[in-house]
Design a protein around this motif. Structure first.
Motif, PDB file in Angstrom:
ATOM      1  N   TYR A 249       4.418 -14.001   7.225  1.00 14.63           N
ATOM      2  CA  TYR A 249       3.498 -12.877   7.272  1.00 14.63           C
ATOM      3  C   TYR A 249       2.256 -13.224   6.467  1.00 14.63           C
ATOM      4  O   TYR A 249       2.313 -13.982   5.509  1.00 14.63           O
TER       5      TYR A 249
ATOM      6  N   PHE B 123       3.880  -3.493  10.287  1.00 15.56           N
ATOM      7  CA  PHE B 123       3.676  -2.735   9.060  1.00 15.56           C
ATOM      8  C   PHE B 123       2.523  -1.752   9.185  1.00 15.56           C
ATOM      9  O   PHE B 123       1.533  -2.017   9.897  1.00 15.56           O
TER      10      PHE B 123
ATOM     11  N   LEU C 171       5.104   0.763   1.774  1.00 11.26           N
ATOM     12  CA  LEU C 171       4.820   0.301   3.125  1.00 11.26           C
ATOM     13  C   LEU C 171       5.880   0.798   4.089  1.00 11.26           C
ATOM     14  O   LEU C 171       7.078   0.703   3.787  1.00 11.26           O
TER      15      LEU C 171
ATOM     16  N   LYS D  93      -0.534   0.226   6.914  1.00 11.31           N
ATOM     17  CA  LYS D  93      -1.479  -0.354   5.962  1.00 11.31           C
ATOM     18  C   LYS D  93      -1.159   0.001   4.521  1.00 11.31           C
ATOM     19  O   LYS D  93      -1.863  -0.426   3.606  1.00 11.31           O
TER      20      LYS D  93
ATOM     21  N   GLN E  29       6.270  -2.491  -2.818  1.00  8.96           N
ATOM     22  CA  GLN E  29       5.781  -3.796  -3.250  1.00  8.96           C
ATOM     23  C   GLN E  29       5.104  -3.673  -4.601  1.00  8.96           C
ATOM     24  O   GLN E  29       4.200  -2.850  -4.796  1.00  8.96           O
TER      25      GLN E  29
ATOM     26  N   TYR F 203       9.310   0.091   2.450  1.00  6.98           N
ATOM     27  CA  TYR F 203       9.328  -0.950   1.436  1.00  6.98           C
ATOM     28  C   TYR F 203       8.463  -0.502   0.257  1.00  6.98           C
ATOM     29  O   TYR F 203       7.510   0.282   0.402  1.00  6.98           O
TER      30      TYR F 203
ATOM     31  N   LEU G 269       2.888   0.024  -4.277  1.00 10.32           N
ATOM     32  CA  LEU G 269       2.425   0.067  -2.892  1.00 10.32           C
ATOM     33  C   LEU G 269       3.631   0.346  -2.004  1.00 10.32           C
ATOM     34  O   LEU G 269       4.615  -0.392  -2.035  1.00 10.32           O
TER      35      LEU G 269
ATOM     36  N   LYS H  10      -6.764  -6.192   1.647  1.00  8.78           N
ATOM     37  CA  LYS H  10      -6.507  -4.751   1.647  1.00  8.78           C
ATOM     38  C   LYS H  10      -5.012  -4.445   1.707  1.00  8.78           C
ATOM     39  O   LYS H  10      -4.609  -3.309   1.954  1.00  8.78           O
ATOM     40  N   LYS H  11      -4.199  -5.477   1.488  1.00  8.11           N
ATOM     41  CA  LYS H  11      -2.737  -5.336   1.424  1.00  8.11           C
ATOM     42  C   LYS H  11      -2.089  -5.087   2.774  1.00  8.11           C
ATOM     43  O   LYS H  11      -0.929  -4.658   2.834  1.00  8.11           O
ATOM     44  N   PHE H  12      -2.817  -5.342   3.875  1.00  5.71           N
ATOM     45  CA  PHE H  12      -2.234  -5.169   5.195  1.00  5.71           C
ATOM     46  C   PHE H  12      -1.401  -6.392   5.543  1.00  5.71           C
ATOM     47  O   PHE H  12      -1.904  -7.514   5.589  1.00  5.71           O
ATOM     48  N   LEU H  13      -0.118  -6.160   5.801  1.00  2.00           N
ATOM     49  CA  LEU H  13       0.831  -7.225   6.135  1.00  2.00           C
ATOM     50  C   LEU H  13       0.932  -7.368   7.651  1.00  2.00           C
ATOM     51  O   LEU H  13       1.194  -6.396   8.355  1.00  2.00           O
ATOM     52  N   LYS H  14       0.781  -8.591   8.128  1.00  3.77           N
ATOM     53  CA  LYS H  14       0.836  -8.804   9.572  1.00  3.77           C
ATOM     54  C   LYS H  14       1.717 -10.008   9.893  1.00  3.77           C
ATOM     55  O   LYS H  14       1.601 -11.054   9.247  1.00  3.77           O
TER      56      LYS H  14
END
Lengths: 111, 113
Positions: A35, B103, B88, B105, B37, B35, B86, A40-44
């Motif tokens: 991943y 996920f 998620l 944002k 984090q 989740y 954070l 911006k902490k967006f997980l992809k």
């Protein structure tokens, strides 16, 4: 007794270089993932790898290539690094369809 | 492409207050996971909800999966500074395949003492 480990933890490199990030899991899982988490902490999801079957997210540039020497390892190789590749990369593993366990992440900075 | 919208994106409240975080999608997911984090670490699974209408509790945290399996919420009662982090939400594929998680944002939560 770390479940999912990644090396290195931090990686600073220049544009154009080629680098690899290693991932190992000792959970006996059959599926591993990479991943990317942006600023911006967006997980992809980038890739998932199961029994030699690779599933690729179509948005991932072909400069990124996962390599699995065995079931416990899934390394990420990146060619011709670009500024936009700077991010935190997470490896994860699971039994297929089951809970995923994430590694601690590798913070890649491209200068 | 399946998308998960999380709200709010940022939330700062005082210790002792209650809060709810929402996760919404136009797609049906076979499961929805929450989740947490911490800085410098990977996401850690809090809960997985699978059945429409399902409610799960984890101490002061209550998780709900919508009846249509398109949305979920996380409710925290009497928030504490240790809840800061954070959060998620992530949707899982159907059929037990090896596709990765989708996920949202994330919600950056700060609990002030």
């Amino acid at each position: 007794d770390t479940a999912v480990s990644q090396t290195p933890k931090y990686l600073v490199t220049q544009m154009g270089n080629d680098k690899s990030i290693k991932c190992e899991q000792n959970l006996g899982h059959d599926t591993m993932y990479w991943y990317k988490q942006d600023s911006k902490k967006f997980l992809k999801i980038m890739f998932s790898y199961n029994n030699k079957e690779l599933i690729i997210n179509e948005t991932v540039p072909n400069r990124f290539s996962p390599k699995s020497p065995d079931k416990a390892h899934l390394n990420l190789h990146i060619n011709s690094l670009e500024l936009g590749d700077s991010a935190v990369y997470f490896c994860a593993s699971s039994q297929v369809g089951k809970r995923q366990y994430f590694g601690p992440g590798t913070r890649l900075t491209v200068t | 492409t399946q998308l998960l919208e999380q709200s709010p994106q940022f939330l700062s409240i005082q210790e002792g207050e209650n809060l709810t975080v929402y996760c919404n999608s136009s797609s049906v997911f076979s499961s929805l996971q929450w989740y947490r984090q911490e800085p410098g670490e990977g996401p850690v699974l809090l809960v997985t909800v699978v059945t429409g209408g399902e409610v799960k509790k984890l101490k002061r945290l209550t998780f709900q999966f919508g009846d249509a399996r398109k949305d979920s919420s996380l409710h925290i009662t009497a928030a504490q500074p240790g809840d800061t982090g954070l959060y998620l939400c992530a949707g899982g594929d159907s059929g037990g395949g090896a596709d990765g998680l989708t996920f949202g944002k994330g919600t950056h939560l700060i609990i002030q003492p």
